[in-house]
Write an enzyme that holds these catalytic residues in place. Structure first.
Site, short mmCIF file in Angstrom:
data_model
loop_
_atom_site.label_atom_id
_atom_site.label_comp_id
_atom_site.label_asym_id
_atom_site.label_seq_id
_atom_site.Cartn_x
_atom_site.Cartn_y
_atom_site.Cartn_z
N GLU A 270 5.65 14.96 60.22
CA GLU A 270 6.23 16.11 59.51
C GLU A 270 5.54 16.30 58.16
OE1 GLU A 270 7.94 17.82 61.45
OE2 GLU A 270 8.33 16.25 62.92
N ASN B 111 10.02 21.96 57.62
CA ASN B 111 10.26 23.04 56.65
C ASN B 111 9.61 22.73 55.31
OD1 ASN B 111 12.39 23.92 58.58
ND2 ASN B 111 13.37 22.07 57.81
ZN ZN Z 1 5.23 18.89 64.79
#
Ligand code: ZN
Length: 881
Positions: free
Chosen positions: A305, A272
């Site tokens: 990430e 996110n």
């Molecule tokens: Zn990923």
């Protein structure tokens, strides 16, 4: 309710949305069972949308409380609403504002999709289709909007309030015990990247200055008491940020980067924007509770990430068929990062082992699908090894075919051209085609054709002419819905090794295009001729595993063992040894099936020993040379009529033979590797531990260690989890004297740490013993086990199903019945986790007939159940197709 068998979604049906949403204002008032979400959306018709076209928004189990369009409540006949859909039948022809209020029950959300509570912390998971469980929305990745989020909660419950982007404002709500925070994310993003977190969390902070001069506040939020276990994650984050600037020219673009660790999480972690949410397994690490593998995993996942900020967030996917656009590329980036941080050779071997053990079986079974699928029933089931790991291999092949410079130019072009867009594989490949001038039309088949290509290599040397020929043949096996395949564009990296171990330089090469040492295999069959060779070379083929294919060559064991001793490409040196070991294990399995004794060639044992004791090689590499392929790997290579029990017995016999014949070398090496240095998670120290622990495994399974004394001492003296767990594994799996006490002492020491207890469950679930299934059953009633926590389920039931070949595939079918039954129960609470567990059945068709019959019966029993979730239904149906 979801329809029983939802209609499939097809790539060719893709249409851009009829409406765009440019800004989203969310006001989330948190309460455990009655959270109110007000959403204000700025909506406008897309170009070409006819006036009066209905606006159709996605929902999932939603309860609509209020709705207004441009401030006016809509008449009942102007809308159609259900928990999973909201239609505005005749919206205005120009831009308008839609305001909605929905009510959610985070406590009841056991699916862990949308907004839920984990150990008292509110958190979200929106990829792939979780945002529609928060509010009605165009919940698809090509709808990019700027989000402003106000989060409000009771101060006592949630002193910390986090959203995407940068913090704007916070304060108390007058006259109440509540407070709020407002966050604004200036970067347009799809709804799957939305996140919020609220809870009573501790914070560990640091900072980073980007190459562009931006000061970024870095925070990791964890449950109180875990602050001391964040150092490695923070260090990994800072190294990732620097590396992406240096390797790809990508700098971070917000003032704050937050990571939150939660304990109940379906995935590894989620990227996110500005607010990564992590499974705590990939954040928390201390020497006493985390293994070297955990440290490496944290480094990789933190990097992965973070790297998504560019490959995924700034440039996102047009639709979910393009998932590999962000995942394959980002896995490639995290693999390169780890290779630069550690040993490139060791990292490559580890990645290929993972690919072969997870992706190859997927590609060979009923769940096979292309890297970019063309059809899905349930997108959650496509977060697979094929999309991730094979997707990464495809990007790696691009680099191999085009060379480093053109590859980097192509990446730069991709970032320049598509920043802020939701795009496709075609657009990605076009950048590389433009940068290099290489026609990638045939290469694009890697995204379209499922199945692991098989490459057969045959060589011939003619002394009189000095010619060496290498004939390469390729074949892509049929897979579900793809019977006929076209030849692929395969990069085959090759060298010719002379008798003295040096690479030979041929006078000329004809028969195939070659760039550097890469043969471009494009036809079904190609013969490459090398001239001017005064001696017969040994070809080192597919160096560095230059393509994700199954290679089979006519090289004799003698040639392979020569490469195992001489190849200057460390990957192929390891691979050559592995090939001979694998052939021996397959032969041993056949011996067991015929009830004949297992034998092992002396030359092979000598080759393993030579690599094990070679002090010029890295410890971690030597450990890999000594490690036998797993039972599942052997089953995969055998491919049909697999008898997992015969494989288990054969592998155990081979291990025992090596342990006894190499006993002296093993004991000497083991003794020499003891260390009194303070624990370090760095690669060199971890490599030393890995070799020492592989040696321990042989000792414990051999004659010399059968009293268990040395293994028990290793267990008791361990000052870190890696060594303690390695010894526990040997004690339990070899059923050595004292293993019960060791299990008890491990549990007593770690009972307060769920991640450490996962390892305790896993050790027991993976013991290849007849009583293991009963033990697993009993352990589900252990106080530390919880079916609501995905990590616990993976550690016990998942480990049994995928890490214990002989017991999951028991001849009486009890392993299948148990796992299928458990998945059925889990499905009621968490369909995603249940479907993932069930994919352990993916290789059932390769089993011998009796076991196949039992596996099929377990699957058919599930298929007859009308109450399955869409996630489970999809896996069951595909397994049976
Ligand atoms: Zn990923």
């Amino acid at each position: 309710m979801r329809p029983e068998t939802p209609a499939p979604v097809r790539l060719e049906d893709y249409r851009p949305p009829a409406y765009g949403i440019t800004t989203v204002h969310l006001d989330i008032r948190l309460a455990p069972q009655a959270t109110r979400v007000r959403a204000r959306l700025a909506v406008s018709p897309a170009e070409g949308t006819e006036a009066g076209t209905p606006l159709v928004l996605d929902g999932d189990e939603l309860k609509l409380v209020a709705l207004a369009l441009d401030g006016r409540v809509l008449a009942e006949d102007a809308i159609r609403v259900s928990p999973d859909r909201l239609e505005i039948l005749s919206p205005p022809a120009g831009p308008f504002t839609l305001e909605m209020e929905t009510e959610l029950d985070p406590d009841a959300n056991t699916r862990l999709m949308g907004l839920y509570r984990s150990n008292g912390t509110y958190c979200t998971q929106c990829e792939a289709e979780g945002f529609r469980r928060i509010t009605y929305f165009l919940d698809r990745p090509d709808c990019l909007a700027v989000y402003t989020t106000r989060i409000e909660a009771r101060k006592g419950d949630a002193p910390v309030l986090l959203g995407n982007g940068n913090p704007v404002e916070h304060g108390d709500v007058p006259g109440t015990d509540r407070h709020y925070a407002i966050w604004h994310d200036p970067h347009p993003k799809p709804s799957y990247l939305f996140a919020m977190v609220a809870g009573d969390l501790a914070r560990v902070s640091d900072s980073f200055t980007t190459s562009e001069g931006r000061d970024v506040a870095l925070n990791i939020y964890v449950e109180h008491g875990n602050e001391g276990a964040c150092d490695w994650a923070m260090d990994s984050l800072k190294r990732s940020m620097r590396w992406d600037e240096e390797a790809f020219g990508r700098a971070y673009d917000l003032d704050v980067f937050n990571i939150v660790a939660v304990s109940d999480f379906n995935m590894g972690a989620m990227e996110n924007k500005g607010l990564n949410i992590f499974n705590d397994k990939y954040v928390l690490a201390e020497p006493d509770t985390a293994t070297d593998q955990d440290y490496a995993g944290i480094e990789t996942v933190i990097a992965h990430e973070y790297f998504h900020n560019w490959t995924g967030n700034r440039i996102t996917c047009r639709d979910w068929f393009q998932l590999c656009l962000k995942e394959g590329l980002t896995v490639f980036r995290d693999q390169e990062f780890s290779a630069d941080q550690r040993s490139r050779a060791v990292k490559r071997i580890a990645d290929v082992r993972l690919l072969k053990s997870h992706q190859f079986p997927e590609d060979a079974g009923p769940l096979a699908h292309p890297v970019r699928p063309r059809l899905y029933h349930e997108i959650n089931n496509f977060y697979t090894a094929t999309v991730y790991e094979k997707g990464s291999e495809v990007v790696r092949m691009l680099k191999c075919l085009l060379g480093d410079v053109a590859f980097r130019t192509g990446m730069d072009l991709y970032f320049d051209r598509h920043d802020g867009e939701a795009t496709t594989i075609e657009a990605f490949l076009a950048c590389f085609q433009e940068a290099s001038g290489v026609d990638l039309a045939q290469f694009a088949l890697w995204y379209e054709q499922a199945g692991t290509p098989m490459v057969r290599a045959e060589s011939h040397y003619a002394k009189e002419t000095g010619r060496f020929t290498l004939t390469l043949r390729q074949q892509v096996p049929p897979t579900p819905k793809q019977a006929d395949k076209k030849p692929m564009h395969i990069p085959v990296r090759v060298a010719l090794i002379g008798r003295d171990g040096r690479e030979l330089r041929p006078a000329s090469v004809t028969g195939a295009e070659m760039t550097g040492d890469v043969i471009h295999l494009r036809e079904t069959s190609q013969t490459v001729t090398f001239t001017g060779l005064a001696e017969r070379p040994v070809p080192s083929i597919l160096r560095g595993f230059s393509a994700p294919v199954s290679l089979n060559s006519d090289l004799a064991d003698e040639d392979l063992l020569f490469l195992a001793a001489n190849d200057s490409d460390p990957f192929n040196r390891w691979a050559a040894l592995q090939t001979v070991v694998m052939n021996a294990l397959i032969a041993a399995s056949a011996c067991v099936a015929r009830q004949e004794p297992v034998t092992l060639p002396d030359a092979l044992v000598a080759a393993i020993e030579a690599n094990t004791v070679d002090g010029t090689l890295e410890h971690a590499f030597r450990a890999l040379c000594l490690q036998l392929p797993g039972e599942a790997d052997i089953a995969r290579e055998i491919g049909h009529d697999v008898d997992p029990e015969a494989i288990r017995i054969a592998r155990a016999a081979v291990r025992r033979t090596i342990a006894d014949r190499m006993a002296r070398a093993i004991a000497a090496e083991y003794a020499g590797l003891a260390s009194t240095d303070a624990f370090s998670p760095e690669a060199a120290a971890a490599g030393r531990r890995s070799l020492r622990n592989v040696l321990l495994d042989y000792i414990g399974h051999g004659e010399s260690g059968s009293d268990g004394a040395l293994v028990r001492a290793h267990f008791e003296q361990a000052d870190n989890m890696t060594d303690r767990l390695a010894a526990l594994n040997v004690l339990v799996h070899a059923a050595l004297p004292g293993h019960e006490d060791a299990l008890a002492s491990f549990a007593a020491r770690h009972k307060a740490n769920p991640l450490a207890m996962d390892k305790w469950f896993m050790v027991q679930a993976t013991a290849a013993q007849d009583e293991t299934l009963d033990k697993v059953r009993a352990l589900t009633r252990h106080p530390a086990f919880s079916a609501g926590n995905p990590n616990r389920v993976r550690a016990l039931i998942g480990a049994f199903a995928t890490g214990n070949q002989s017991q999951f595939n028991r001849a009486d079918g009890a392993g299948f019945d148990y796992v299928a039954g458990f998945a059925r129960e889990l499905d009621r609470r968490n369909p995603q986790a249940a479907a993932r567990l069930l994919s352990a059945f993916r290789s059932w068709r390769a089993l011998e007939p009796e076991r196949r019959k039992h596996a099929e019966a377990a699957l058919r029993h599930l298929a007859s159940d009308d109450g399955l979730s869409a996630d489970m239904r999809d896996i069951v149906d595909r397994c049976l197709q």
